[in-house]
Design a protein around this motif. Sequence first.
Motif, PDB file in Angstrom:
ATOM      1  N   ALA A  17       0.824  -1.206   0.000  1.00 22.01           N
ATOM      2  CA  ALA A  17       0.000   0.000   0.000  1.00 22.01           C
ATOM      3  C   ALA A  17       0.860   1.260   0.000  1.00 22.01           C
ATOM      4  N   MET A  18       2.034   1.163   0.630  1.00 20.63           N
ATOM      5  CA  MET A  18       2.945   2.310   0.686  1.00 20.63           C
ATOM      6  C   MET A  18       3.832   2.403  -0.551  1.00 20.63           C
ATOM      7  N   LYS A  19       3.741   1.402  -1.439  1.00 23.09           N
ATOM      8  CA  LYS A  19       4.574   1.328  -2.644  1.00 23.09           C
ATOM      9  C   LYS A  19       6.060   1.394  -2.294  1.00 23.09           C
ATOM     10  N   ALA A  20       6.442   0.541  -1.345  1.00 22.05           N
ATOM     11  CA  ALA A  20       7.823   0.490  -0.882  1.00 22.05           C
ATOM     12  C   ALA A  20       8.718  -0.190  -1.917  1.00 22.05           C
ATOM     13  N   ASP A  21      10.023   0.010  -1.748  1.00 19.49           N
ATOM     14  CA  ASP A  21      10.985  -0.645  -2.637  1.00 19.49           C
ATOM     15  C   ASP A  21      10.975  -2.152  -2.411  1.00 19.49           C
ATOM     16  N   ALA A  22      11.431  -2.885  -3.399  1.00 19.66           N
ATOM     17  CA  ALA A  22      11.372  -4.349  -3.363  1.00 19.66           C
ATOM     18  C   ALA A  22      12.180  -4.947  -2.219  1.00 19.66           C
ATOM     19  N   VAL A  23      13.265  -4.310  -1.838  1.00 19.36           N
ATOM     20  CA  VAL A  23      14.112  -4.867  -0.775  1.00 19.36           C
ATOM     21  C   VAL A  23      13.366  -4.935   0.553  1.00 19.36           C
ATOM     22  N   TRP A  24      12.450  -4.030   0.798  1.00 17.92           N
ATOM     23  CA  TRP A  24      11.693  -4.019   2.050  1.00 17.92           C
ATOM     24  C   TRP A  24      10.739  -5.189   2.134  1.00 17.92           C
ATOM     25  N   PHE A  25      10.292  -5.719   0.989  1.00 20.16           N
ATOM     26  CA  PHE A  25       9.400  -6.878   0.980  1.00 20.16           C
ATOM     27  C   PHE A  25      10.119  -8.136   1.459  1.00 20.16           C
ATOM     28  N   THR A  26      11.439  -8.125   1.445  1.00 15.56           N
ATOM     29  CA  THR A  26      12.224  -9.247   1.960  1.00 15.56           C
ATOM     30  C   THR A  26      12.644  -9.007   3.401  1.00 15.56           C
ATOM     31  N   ILE A  27      13.146  -7.816   3.679  1.00 14.31           N
ATOM     32  CA  ILE A  27      13.713  -7.526   4.999  1.00 14.31           C
ATOM     33  C   ILE A  27      12.661  -7.525   6.099  1.00 14.31           C
ATOM     34  N   VAL A  28      11.566  -6.829   5.910  1.00 14.74           N
ATOM     35  CA  VAL A  28      10.582  -6.656   6.981  1.00 14.74           C
ATOM     36  C   VAL A  28       9.881  -7.973   7.360  1.00 14.74           C
ATOM     37  N   PRO A  29       9.311  -8.730   6.422  1.00 13.82           N
ATOM     38  CA  PRO A  29       8.663  -9.984   6.833  1.00 13.82           C
ATOM     39  C   PRO A  29       9.628 -10.993   7.460  1.00 13.82           C
ATOM     40  N   LEU A  30      10.824 -11.115   6.892  1.00 23.28           N
ATOM     41  CA  LEU A  30      11.797 -12.031   7.483  1.00 23.28           C
ATOM     42  C   LEU A  30      12.231 -11.556   8.862  1.00 23.28           C
TER      43      LEU A  30
END
Length: 52
Positions: A17-30
Motif C-alpha cells: 500500500a505504501m509502494k515500498a521498494d522491493a528490498v523491504w518486501f524481503t527484509i521486513v517480513p523475514l
Amino acid sequence: MLLLLALAIGAIALLAAMKADAVWFTIVPLGILVTGSTFARLSGWFDKKAGG
C-alpha cells in the motif's frame, strides 16, 4: 507461529500500500518472523510441558 505469519503477511500488505521498494518486501517480513520466533523460543513458548 501463525500469529507471526499473519503479522508478516500484514506487513507485506502495508508495504504494498505504501509502494515500498522491493528490498523491504524481503527484509521486513523475514525480520518479523526471525525476531518473533527468537523471542517466542527464549520465552519458552515452544517447550513441551512435562506430563502432557
